[in-house]
Design a protein around this motif. Structure first.
Motif, PDB file in Angstrom:
ATOM      1  N   GLY A  77       0.853  -1.194   0.000  1.00  0.00           N
ATOM      2  CA  GLY A  77       0.000   0.000   0.000  1.00  0.00           C
ATOM      3  C   GLY A  77       0.886   1.240   0.000  1.00  0.00           C
ATOM      4  O   GLY A  77       1.995   1.227  -0.544  1.00  0.00           O
ATOM      5  N   PRO A  78       0.416   2.299   0.628  1.00  0.00           N
ATOM      6  CA  PRO A  78       1.197   3.543   0.643  1.00  0.00           C
ATOM      7  C   PRO A  78       2.567   3.386   1.318  1.00  0.00           C
ATOM      8  O   PRO A  78       3.477   4.177   1.084  1.00  0.00           O
ATOM      9  N   GLY A  79       2.731   2.330   2.119  1.00  0.00           N
ATOM     10  CA  GLY A  79       4.014   2.093   2.776  1.00  0.00           C
ATOM     11  C   GLY A  79       5.119   1.699   1.816  1.00  0.00           C
ATOM     12  O   GLY A  79       6.303   1.733   2.170  1.00  0.00           O
ATOM     13  N   LEU A  80       4.755   1.329   0.578  1.00  0.00           N
ATOM     14  CA  LEU A  80       5.767   0.973  -0.417  1.00  0.00           C
ATOM     15  C   LEU A  80       6.711   2.145  -0.686  1.00  0.00           C
ATOM     16  O   LEU A  80       7.842   1.946  -1.110  1.00  0.00           O
ATOM     17  N   ARG A  81       6.259   3.348  -0.375  1.00  0.00           N
ATOM     18  CA  ARG A  81       7.105   4.529  -0.593  1.00  0.00           C
ATOM     19  C   ARG A  81       8.447   4.414   0.145  1.00  0.00           C
ATOM     20  O   ARG A  81       9.443   4.975  -0.280  1.00  0.00           O
ATOM     21  N   LEU A  82       8.470   3.677   1.256  1.00  0.00           N
ATOM     22  CA  LEU A  82       9.725   3.461   1.980  1.00  0.00           C
ATOM     23  C   LEU A  82      10.769   2.828   1.078  1.00  0.00           C
ATOM     24  O   LEU A  82      11.957   3.126   1.197  1.00  0.00           O
ATOM     25  N   LEU A  83      10.335   1.969   0.159  1.00  0.00           N
ATOM     26  CA  LEU A  83      11.273   1.226  -0.672  1.00  0.00           C
ATOM     27  C   LEU A  83      11.514   1.837  -2.043  1.00  0.00           C
ATOM     28  O   LEU A  83      12.187   1.237  -2.877  1.00  0.00           O
ATOM     29  N   LEU A  84      10.982   3.042  -2.270  1.00  0.00           N
ATOM     30  CA  LEU A  84      11.282   3.723  -3.525  1.00  0.00           C
ATOM     31  C   LEU A  84      12.739   4.181  -3.489  1.00  0.00           C
ATOM     32  O   LEU A  84      13.268   4.571  -2.439  1.00  0.00           O
ATOM     33  N   GLU A  85      13.378   4.109  -4.629  1.00  0.00           N
ATOM     34  CA  GLU A  85      14.808   4.410  -4.709  1.00  0.00           C
ATOM     35  C   GLU A  85      15.183   5.773  -4.141  1.00  0.00           C
ATOM     36  O   GLU A  85      16.201   5.912  -3.471  1.00  0.00           O
ATOM     37  N   GLU A  86      14.336   6.761  -4.357  1.00  0.00           N
ATOM     38  CA  GLU A  86      14.667   8.117  -3.922  1.00  0.00           C
ATOM     39  C   GLU A  86      14.248   8.426  -2.480  1.00  0.00           C
ATOM     40  O   GLU A  86      14.388   9.554  -2.010  1.00  0.00           O
ATOM     41  N   ASN A  87      13.771   7.418  -1.746  1.00  0.00           N
ATOM     42  CA  ASN A  87      13.354   7.650  -0.363  1.00  0.00           C
ATOM     43  C   ASN A  87      14.534   8.137   0.475  1.00  0.00           C
ATOM     44  O   ASN A  87      15.649   7.633   0.350  1.00  0.00           O
ATOM     45  N   ALA A  88      14.266   9.097   1.349  1.00  0.00           N
ATOM     46  CA  ALA A  88      15.307   9.693   2.189  1.00  0.00           C
ATOM     47  C   ALA A  88      15.955   8.685   3.138  1.00  0.00           C
ATOM     48  O   ALA A  88      17.046   8.932   3.650  1.00  0.00           O
ATOM     49  N   ASN A  89      15.313   7.546   3.366  1.00  0.00           N
ATOM     50  CA  ASN A  89      15.841   6.528   4.274  1.00  0.00           C
ATOM     51  C   ASN A  89      16.716   5.481   3.579  1.00  0.00           C
ATOM     52  O   ASN A  89      17.080   4.480   4.202  1.00  0.00           O
ATOM     53  N   ALA A  90      17.086   5.702   2.332  1.00  0.00           N
ATOM     54  CA  ALA A  90      17.860   4.705   1.577  1.00  0.00           C
ATOM     55  C   ALA A  90      19.159   4.338   2.293  1.00  0.00           C
ATOM     56  O   ALA A  90      19.538   3.156   2.329  1.00  0.00           O
ATOM     57  N   GLY A  91      19.833   5.289   2.882  1.00  0.00           N
ATOM     58  CA  GLY A  91      21.080   5.016   3.594  1.00  0.00           C
ATOM     59  C   GLY A  91      20.870   4.131   4.813  1.00  0.00           C
ATOM     60  O   GLY A  91      21.678   3.243   5.102  1.00  0.00           O
ATOM     61  N   ARG A  92      19.780   4.369   5.521  1.00  0.00           N
ATOM     62  CA  ARG A  92      19.465   3.535   6.696  1.00  0.00           C
ATOM     63  C   ARG A  92      19.123   2.112   6.266  1.00  0.00           C
ATOM     64  O   ARG A  92      19.482   1.156   6.947  1.00  0.00           O
ATOM     65  N   ILE A  93      18.428   1.982   5.144  1.00  0.00           N
ATOM     66  CA  ILE A  93      18.108   0.654   4.623  1.00  0.00           C
ATOM     67  C   ILE A  93      19.402  -0.075   4.275  1.00  0.00           C
ATOM     68  O   ILE A  93      19.601  -1.234   4.654  1.00  0.00           O
TER      69      ILE A  93
END
Length: 151
Positions: A77-93
């Protein structure tokens, strides 16, 4: 030399007991010594919730140690945004994957809807694994003995 019937019954009973208690649960083969198996759900677009789910994963790793906890974060659902390439949390992932082998699953049903709305398939984080349906993945993990946490 063959085993006596009582020995065969003993070993069969022991194996059944281990299976029933979950001691031989499938889990993650990369984490054979994990004592805790956790699936974290993210289905909210709120950046605060996305950060929270990553904080929970990091806190679990800090408490149990990277080898003693097996974590999968399932985004749909809308939580997929976490896994979008440009998400600000990419470094934490990246850090969670590299330091603790945390896994990230992306719902293909949601990805299909995003693609339909955008007119193109969005780029996902390189660590995201596609699963057919996020909710089904969570149910399958629960059946394997994982504990669901929805921060």
């Amino acid at each position: 030399m063959s085993q006596r019937p009582w020995q065969l019954r003993f070993w069969a009973a022991l194996l059944i007991g281990l299976i029933c208690t979950g001691a031989l649960a499938a889990g993650n083969p990369d984490k054979p010594f994990a004592e805790k198996h956790v699936v974290l759900q993210i289905s909210d677009p709120d950046p605060f919730k996305q950060t929270l789910v990553l904080n929970v994963a990091a806190n679990l790793v800090k408490h149990y140690g990277p080898d003693k906890v097996d974590i999968e974060i399932v985004a749909f659902g809308p939580g997929l945004r976490l896994l979008l390439e440009e998400n600000a949390n990419a470094g934490r992932i990246d850090n969670l994957v590299d330091s603790a082998s945390v896994r990230f699953s992306a719902c293909e049903n949601t990805l299909s809807k995003f693609t339909q709305n955008l007119g193109r398939e969005p780029e996902l984080n390189a660590h995201a694994t596609h699963v057919s349906a996020g909710v089904v993945r969570i149910l399958d993990l629960i059946d394997e003995g994982y504990t669901l946490i929805k921060p």
